[in-house]
Structure formats: structure tokens, C-alpha cells
Scaffold this active site. Structure first.
Site, PDB file in Angstrom:
ATOM      1  N   HIS A 152       0.826  -1.208   0.000  1.00 36.14           N
ATOM      2  CA  HIS A 152       0.000   0.000   0.000  1.00 36.14           C
ATOM      3  C   HIS A 152       0.863   1.262   0.000  1.00 36.14           C
ATOM      4  CE1 HIS A 152       0.580   0.690   4.366  1.00 36.14           C
ATOM      5  NE2 HIS A 152       0.652  -0.628   4.405  1.00 36.14           N
ATOM      6  N   ALA A 153       0.247   2.406   0.152  1.00 33.25           N
ATOM      7  CA  ALA A 153       0.907   3.702  -0.058  1.00 33.25           C
ATOM      8  C   ALA A 153       2.170   3.923   0.782  1.00 33.25           C
ATOM      9  CB  ALA A 153      -0.080   4.837   0.176  1.00 33.25           C
TER      10      ALA A 153
END
Length: 89
Positions: A15-16
Site C-alpha cells: 500500500h501507499a
């Protein structure tokens, strides 16, 4: 050229936050570095490229580094995958 495969172990996948950490870690290197997932390759120095792949837990990815500092780059990637709890390789 160095190629290494990893299995994503993080519950959230890539994820980010970890993607941004990886991008920041590889950007200073002069070598080209790509991440391959499901037959798609993106520039690993691009947060948007990494996020566009939607890499989830238990996915297998390949990192490909090519250039004069490829060994140092891959050592940094290996260390981050382990210390951040992202993947096994």
C-alpha cells in the site's frame, strides 16, 4: 542485471506507505529498477506506477535492477522488505 522475486507478506499488501518508502530508497540510485507483477512492469521510482499495480498479500513480485550500482540498490531493497515486514525473498 539482477532479478529477485519476493512474496508479499504484509496484510495490507504493498500500500501507499511502504510503496513510498521503497520509492524513496531506490530513487538516489542511477540504476534502472522495475517492479514486475502479473506480467506488468513499472518503474520502481514512480509511486503512481507501484500503486497502479494493486499488489495484495501473498502476491509474488519481481524486482529487476540494471546499472552500475544495481548490487547496492538490491541490498537496500532486500533490507527494506525485511525490516518493514513487507515480503520474503
Amino acid at each position: 542485471m539482477i532479478e529477485r522475486s519476493y512474496k508479499i507478506t504484509s496484510v495490507e499488501g504493498l500500500h501507499a506507505r511502504p510503496a513510498a518508502t521503497l520509492v524513496a530508497a531506490v530513487t538516489p540510485f542511477t540504476s534502472e529498477v522495475k517492479l514486475e507483477y502479473q506480467e506488468r512492469q513499472v518503474n520502481m521510482k514512480s509511486i503512481m506506477g507501484l500503486m497502479s499495480l494493486g499488489i495484495s498479500k501473498d502476491s509474488t513480485i519481481k524486482i529487476i535492477a540494471d546499472g552500475s550500482d544495481e548490487e547496492d540498490l538490491m541490498a537496500v531493497v532486500d533490507a527494506l522488505m525485511k525490516t518493514e515486514g513487507l515480503a520474503t525473498g
